[in-house]
Design a protein around this motif. Sequence first.
Motif, PDB file in Angstrom:
ATOM      1  N   GLY A 143      -4.285 -22.802   2.573  1.00 38.60           N
ATOM      2  CA  GLY A 143      -5.271 -22.514   2.164  1.00 38.60           C
ATOM      3  C   GLY A 143      -5.032 -21.070   2.016  1.00 38.60           C
ATOM      4  N   ARG A 144      -3.621 -20.887   1.386  1.00 42.59           N
ATOM      5  CA  ARG A 144      -3.169 -20.017   1.079  1.00 42.59           C
ATOM      6  C   ARG A 144      -2.735 -19.155  -0.240  1.00 42.59           C
ATOM      7  NH1 ARG A 144       1.154 -17.138   5.880  1.00 42.59           N
ATOM      8  NH2 ARG A 144      -0.182 -17.279   7.391  1.00 42.59           N
ATOM      9  N   LYS A 145      -2.579 -18.986  -1.397  1.00 42.19           N
ATOM     10  CA  LYS A 145      -3.320 -18.796  -2.805  1.00 42.19           C
ATOM     11  C   LYS A 145      -2.067 -18.021  -3.144  1.00 42.19           C
ATOM     12  CE  LYS A 145      -5.103 -20.846  -6.619  1.00 42.19           C
ATOM     13  NZ  LYS A 145      -6.499 -21.385  -7.769  1.00 42.19           N
ATOM     14  N   VAL A 146      -2.451 -16.151  -3.047  1.00 40.81           N
ATOM     15  CA  VAL A 146      -1.492 -15.535  -3.683  1.00 40.81           C
ATOM     16  C   VAL A 146      -1.463 -14.355  -2.135  1.00 40.81           C
ATOM     17  CG1 VAL A 146      -2.311 -13.128  -4.503  1.00 40.81           C
ATOM     18  CG2 VAL A 146      -3.093 -15.453  -5.459  1.00 40.81           C
ATOM     19  N   THR A 147      -0.322 -14.397  -2.099  1.00 43.07           N
ATOM     20  CA  THR A 147       0.285 -13.078  -0.642  1.00 43.07           C
ATOM     21  C   THR A 147       0.498 -11.782  -1.725  1.00 43.07           C
ATOM     22  OG1 THR A 147       1.185 -15.124  -0.543  1.00 43.07           O
ATOM     23  CG2 THR A 147       2.033 -12.494   0.591  1.00 43.07           C
ATOM     24  N   ALA A 148      -0.311 -10.628  -0.952  1.00 43.33           N
ATOM     25  CA  ALA A 148       0.149  -9.593  -1.497  1.00 43.33           C
ATOM     26  C   ALA A 148       0.993  -8.432  -0.543  1.00 43.33           C
ATOM     27  CB  ALA A 148      -1.159  -8.731  -1.278  1.00 43.33           C
ATOM     28  N   ILE A 149       1.865  -8.110  -0.765  1.00 38.75           N
ATOM     29  CA  ILE A 149       3.005  -7.001  -0.029  1.00 38.75           C
ATOM     30  C   ILE A 149       2.517  -6.253  -0.110  1.00 38.75           C
ATOM     31  CG2 ILE A 149       4.831  -7.312   1.603  1.00 38.75           C
ATOM     32  CD1 ILE A 149       5.328 -10.405   1.110  1.00 38.75           C
ATOM     33  N   PHE A 150       2.344  -4.670   0.885  1.00 41.43           N
ATOM     34  CA  PHE A 150       2.741  -3.734   0.375  1.00 41.43           C
ATOM     35  C   PHE A 150       4.013  -3.018   1.036  1.00 41.43           C
ATOM     36  CE2 PHE A 150       1.794   1.466   1.769  1.00 41.43           C
ATOM     37  CZ  PHE A 150       1.800   1.581  -0.098  1.00 41.43           C
ATOM     38  N   TYR A 151       4.550  -2.013   0.475  1.00 37.71           N
ATOM     39  CA  TYR A 151       4.961  -1.158   1.630  1.00 37.71           C
ATOM     40  C   TYR A 151       5.074   0.322   1.510  1.00 37.71           C
ATOM     41  CZ  TYR A 151       7.917  -5.420   0.051  1.00 37.71           C
ATOM     42  OH  TYR A 151       8.373  -6.786   0.177  1.00 37.71           O
ATOM     43  N   PRO A 152       5.323   1.144   2.623  1.00 33.85           N
ATOM     44  CA  PRO A 152       4.787   2.842   2.672  1.00 33.85           C
ATOM     45  C   PRO A 152       6.363   3.456   2.853  1.00 33.85           C
ATOM     46  CG  PRO A 152       4.926   1.843   4.462  1.00 33.85           C
ATOM     47  CD  PRO A 152       5.266   0.097   4.139  1.00 33.85           C
ATOM     48  N   ASN A 153       7.737   2.483   2.583  1.00 36.28           N
ATOM     49  CA  ASN A 153       8.840   2.838   2.865  1.00 36.28           C
ATOM     50  C   ASN A 153       9.022   4.338   1.998  1.00 36.28           C
ATOM     51  OD1 ASN A 153       9.349   1.060   5.311  1.00 36.28           O
ATOM     52  ND2 ASN A 153       9.681  -0.047   3.403  1.00 36.28           N
ATOM     53  N   ASP A 154       9.639   5.628   2.854  1.00 30.92           N
ATOM     54  CA  ASP A 154       9.992   6.424   1.417  1.00 30.92           C
ATOM     55  C   ASP A 154      11.389   6.950   1.216  1.00 30.92           C
ATOM     56  OD1 ASP A 154       9.014   8.503   0.352  1.00 30.92           O
ATOM     57  OD2 ASP A 154       9.673  10.344   2.207  1.00 30.92           O
ATOM     58  N   SER A 155      11.756   6.600  -0.033  1.00 31.82           N
ATOM     59  CA  SER A 155      12.964   7.081  -0.166  1.00 31.82           C
ATOM     60  C   SER A 155      13.939   6.490   0.205  1.00 31.82           C
ATOM     61  CB  SER A 155      14.178   8.726   0.391  1.00 31.82           C
ATOM     62  OG  SER A 155      12.594   9.678   0.100  1.00 31.82           O
ATOM     63  N   TRP A 156      13.673   4.898  -0.330  1.00 34.80           N
ATOM     64  CA  TRP A 156      13.839   3.880   0.060  1.00 34.80           C
ATOM     65  C   TRP A 156      15.186   3.824  -1.685  1.00 34.80           C
ATOM     66  CZ3 TRP A 156      14.007   0.917   4.432  1.00 34.80           C
ATOM     67  CH2 TRP A 156      14.098  -0.300   4.418  1.00 34.80           C
TER      68      TRP A 156
END
Length: 402
Positions: free
Chosen positions: A297-310
């Motif tokens: 059923g999965r069609k689109v994946t969204a991934i958010f990153y909160p990592n500072d100063s990478w």
Amino acid sequence: PKQSVAAGQKLWDDATADGMAQVLDEILLENNRLARNDLERRIRSGTGVRDFKARCCGAPDVPVPGEDDDIAARMLREATKLSSLRDMVEPVMDQATQIFTRVQDRGKSDNMSMDSETEIKVLRDVIKECLIRHVLKSINAENSGSVASGSHDAGLLATPQGYFGGDLESFSADCIRGLMEDGYGYQDDFVDEDTARSVFKELEFMDFDGKMMEVQQQKMTGYRTDRICWLTYEALDREKQPGLVTLMKKMISIPFELNKKCSLYLQASSNFQLACYPKGAYYKRHIDGGYEDLNNGRKVTAIFYPNDSWSSSDGGQLRVFKRQLNPFQIEDLKKQDKEVPEYDKDQVAEDIDPEGGRLVLMRSRDVPHQIVATKRKRYAISLWMMGPAGPGDMPDGHHART
């Protein structure tokens, strides 16, 4: 306490059940349909984030042109017709009675009592909330069945005309183009720096509090070594988790925007996976969805990153491999008597740093990816959007290039 009922004996006789169903219907429709509007708001948002847009004095909306009979409307109408309400009488009233009894007992323990008029009002409010929750549970169960069967009926469609939480302009043209043509794209500064830092601190606190757990079976096979937990928007603490509230509210708008711009027929979604990758953690190559027998059923994946100063030297990149041709593209090539190119599964499209404020979109069924071993702790928040295979996947010169 619930009274015992002999086998074959009904707890509610037909006349009483019919009368109570009428009362439930009245509760939904009283005060300018206040309860029913609240129910529709919860159904369409799946989160409570979207306010039901009503006219003056609480009057209900005029239906959006062309959208007055969408899937959500049909499910709501079916779940609140008198025959459905009649079936709900026993479980709703049983739950309401238990809750009301606890309220009374608590009042007695605090030396407080209600007069008859207050008792009736409080009981009616309790019944209303129990009814709304029971209808939501019923609709969610039906919707989950549609997802399990491959999302071909699109469940609660994220209809752009039904979204009132913003302008649906979070993504640049380049990000959308990348998603549709290359299978992935990413948007920097999806939220502001302060929000990203708040999200990191809130995730760190949850991790320290033991909320995130290793996926033991996959760790034992050496497949992944991160820690995860699942969280819905409704479960957030508005005071202690303001960063996650802001972020998730915006991420919930993603399927609405993608449906507006790309016609992907995505469902509304509010169930998030939170992941912590401690130093040295990784996640081997995998793909989030598939077609036919592999269709989850999965069609689109969204991934958010909160990592500072990478920086790139910190490792932990999202390694995106070249997009696979989907069955529709392969079929189209064959119809044109063109050769289907051999897929190089090792061809890397890009290594994406998990920089703070960055949000990545990927086609769940088409794009293999992995998480490179990280040299410092990193967090990620993922949202999977369900949708049917086909819309937005066709090689018609607009949706996807072959």
